[in-house]
Scaffold this motif. Structure first.
Motif: not given
Ligand SMILES: C[S@@+](CC[C@H](N)C(=O)[O-])C[C@H]1O[C@@H](n2cnc3c(N)ncnc32)[C@H](O)[C@@H]1O
Length: 295
Positions: A42, A133, A158-159, A19, A115, A179
């Motif tokens: 993500h 997400e 899916d991101g 961050h 984020s 992320d």
């Molecule tokens: C490390 S966390 C994200 C933290 C966030 N970016 C932050 O900095 O506050 C990863 C997130 O990705 C989600 N996730 C997992 N696979 C994913 C995908 N293929 N597409 C989107 N989100 C996904 C998980 O549920 C989780 O909430």
């Protein structure tokens, strides 16, 4: 699968590095007059209760944001990041309760912004956010925080796949944060494939990839694989804060790989990282590294 829950880790040393860099990149991008799109592949939940039972389980935030919270002596970029987290703590919480703040004191550390919230505090009305997400309960929390904003789209999907459809953006200025949780080893390959596709579709984009320092060959190789995608115009910063546990596992540190970084980022980090290291080090061999290949 989706067993990973970021609430257990919110505000830890890896979130601090992530961050800090995100704040600096966005500050630079919004200093220009043109509208910007922020794409978070993500996004997580956007907000985390540090007194909640998930965050309290290992209380990782105490060795992250907790170590910076009341320090009056931080250099400018770290002070800026901590101030953002402090102003987030002055917002009403999920129950509409505003934390009490004594005059001249820092607020109690009760909430940690994800984020999307960091970005939301920095973006202007003319900028837009696209938040991907997969976890349904995080999607609901995102909707609570950002669902009313016209500038924000929340996509429960899916991101990695979604990024394809986002690029090139209109207008043609974007910051992408990737992320993932790296919950499955396949995420490392997906990051490289998604970034390869992204720089082909939209070479001018600013791409930020977070990765963990764990005892896994895929994690060690990831920055080198990203360097190969962008032979020029990247910055790589990493911080090793902790040693592996007795079995060789655990999160030792993390890295941020930035493609097309602001030209100011290297000098900023050169000032900030020694202080961050001193603040977050949990063992004698803790270290940081900054590498750059200018465009
Ligand atoms: C490390 S966390 C994200 C933290 C966030 N970016 C932050 O900095 O506050 C990863 C997130 O990705 C989600 N996730 C997992 N696979 C994913 C995908 N293929 N597409 C989107 N989100 C996904 C998980 O549920 C989780 O909430």
């Amino acid at each position: 699968m989706l067993a990973y829950r970021h609430a257990f880790h919110a505000g830890n040393h890896a979130d601090v590095l992530k961050h800090l860099v995100l704040t600096q990149v966005l500050r630079y991008m919004v200093s220009k007059d043109k509208p910007l799109r922020y794409i978070d592949t993500h996004a997580g939940a956007g907000s985390y209760l540090l007194k909640g039972k998930d965050a309290q389980k290992k209380a990782e935030y105490r060795e992250g944001i907790g170590r910076l919270w009341s320090r009056p002596d931080l250099p400018p970029a770290l002070a800026d990041y901590v101030q953002l987290v402090q102003s987030f703590n002055l917002q009403p919480d999920e129950n509409g309760v505003v934390p009490e703040l004594e005059k001249g004191m820092t607020p109690p550390l009760a909430l940690y912004p994800g984020s999307p919230s960091i970005a939301s505090m920095l973006l202007r009305k003319t900028d837009t956010m696209r938040l991907y997400e997969l976890h349904p309960s995080d999607v609901r929390t995102l909707a609570t925080h950002f669902g009313h904003e016209r500038r924000t789209n929340i996509i429960g999907g899916d991101g990695f796949a979604g990024l394809k459809a986002e690029l090139p953006p209109s207008p043609r200025r974007a910051v992408v944060l990737m992320d993932p949780s790296y919950e499955t080893v396949g995420d490392y390959g997906k990051v490289v494939a998604a970034m390869r596709d992204a720089v082909t579709r939209f070479a001018e984009g600013v791409y930020i990839v977070w990765y963990p320092q764990v005892s896994r060959v895929e994690a060690v190789q990831l920055p080198k694989r990203l360097m190969a995608l962008a032979p020029k115009g990247w910055l790589h910063v990493s911080l090793t804060a902790n040693k592996a546990d007795g079995h060789g596992f655990g999160l030792m540190g993390s890295g941020m790989f930035v493609i097309n970084p602001p030209y100011t980022l290297h000098n900023t980090l050169a000032t900030e990282m020694p202080v961050l290291l001193e603040a977050l080090a949990q063992f004698d061999e803790a270290s940081y590294r900054i590498e750059e290949q200018p465009a």
